[in-house]
Design an enzyme around this catalytic site. Structure first.
Site, short mmCIF file in Angstrom:
data_model
loop_
_atom_site.label_atom_id
_atom_site.label_comp_id
_atom_site.label_asym_id
_atom_site.label_seq_id
_atom_site.Cartn_x
_atom_site.Cartn_y
_atom_site.Cartn_z
N HIS A 1 -2.76 0.07 -2.63
CA HIS A 1 -3.99 0.67 -2.19
C HIS A 1 -4.86 0.79 -3.32
O HIS A 1 -4.53 0.80 -4.44
CB HIS A 1 -3.64 1.99 -1.88
CG HIS A 1 -4.63 2.93 -1.23
ND1 HIS A 1 -4.77 2.78 0.29
CD2 HIS A 1 -5.45 3.70 -1.50
CE1 HIS A 1 -5.61 3.55 0.67
NE2 HIS A 1 -6.21 4.28 -0.40
N ASP B 1 0.94 -1.12 -0.11
CA ASP B 1 -0.01 0.02 -0.06
C ASP B 1 0.82 1.11 -0.08
O ASP B 1 1.81 1.48 0.98
CB ASP B 1 -0.92 -0.18 1.15
CG ASP B 1 -2.06 1.03 1.19
OD1 ASP B 1 -1.97 2.02 0.65
OD2 ASP B 1 -3.08 0.75 1.62
#
Length: 233
Positions: free
Chosen positions: A201, A170
């Site tokens: 993400h 992420d």
């Protein structure tokens, strides 16, 4: 069936819009869908539609209404991505939780007092954690939630099941933050964390370049099973 709804704030002195998707028959429960930084856009509306197909009343409140009602952004367009990041800085998250609580109350009334869950993405994932800690929501899911280490002091208040999906690559939640999430939540009796190795993400976004099909299907299947266990009548 889809429609819009007007929801009263907790104080009762104002109101905001929400997108609503209803199942064909009686709803077995309701789920509040908490937006990303891009507003109640096509992807969030599609999340609602899919939940309605599973038998839930799904409602996505416009949480940016105090800044500008009806914001819809595309994260694959650079200026719109930047606008979303700017909006996150302008957004009052405590007010947002109160609007989510108002939406939970509205949804519970729509289904005759039954169970209400919540699912959020990105900023909405963070708000999902806050919702689990601060409201009477029955079950909550957060995808790629940002800033959770700053909220771990509230973990003791989580009284109902919470599921968090954590992509290990992420770009907005670094390895140290992920480690803090596990250290702070792995032993919590109401919290379940799933890691998604190498995913970034936004991997479960409904549309666009960020989506990873295999990862999204895996996470969504876990979410579906989680809600079936904790919300279904």
């Amino acid at each position: 069936m889809t429609a819009s709804a007007t929801i009263q704030t907790l104080s009762g002195d104002d109101s905001f819009a929400a997108y609503v998707a209803r199942p064909e028959g009686e709803a077995m429960a309701a789920i509040v869908v908490i937006q990303e930084i891009f507003g109640v856009n096509a992807g969030i509306r599609r999340k609602c539609d899919l939940l309605a197909e599973q038998g839930y009343l799904a409602v996505a409140p416009d949480l940016f209404w105090r800044i500008e009602p009806g914001i819809e952004l595309d994260p694959d367009i650079a200026p719109e991505m930047q606008r979303g990041l700017d909006l996150m800085g302008e957004f009052d998250q405590d007010e947002g939780i109160r609007d989510i609580e108002a939406t939970i109350r509205w949804a519970r009334g729509e289904i005759g007092g039954g169970k209400v869950g919540a699912v959020g993405y990105c900023l909405g994932g963070r708000l999902a954690f806050m919702t689990a800690a601060r409201t009477d929501v029955d079950a909550t899911v957060g995808y790629y939630a940002v800033g959770i280490p700053d909220l771990l002091r509230e973990a003791h208040a989580i009284a109902h099941p919470l599921l968090l999906h954590i992509p290990t690559a992420d770009g907005f939640v670094d390895a140290a933050a992920q480690r803090a999430m596990h250290e702070g939540l792995d032993d919590h009796p109401k919290v379940t964390l799933y890691d998604y190795e190498g995913l970034d993400h936004g991997f479960a976004t409904q549309f666009g370049e960020r989506r990873d099909e295999e990862g999204a299907q895996t996470a969504d299947a876990r979410t579906e099973a989680f809600f079936a266990e904790h919300l279904a009548k």
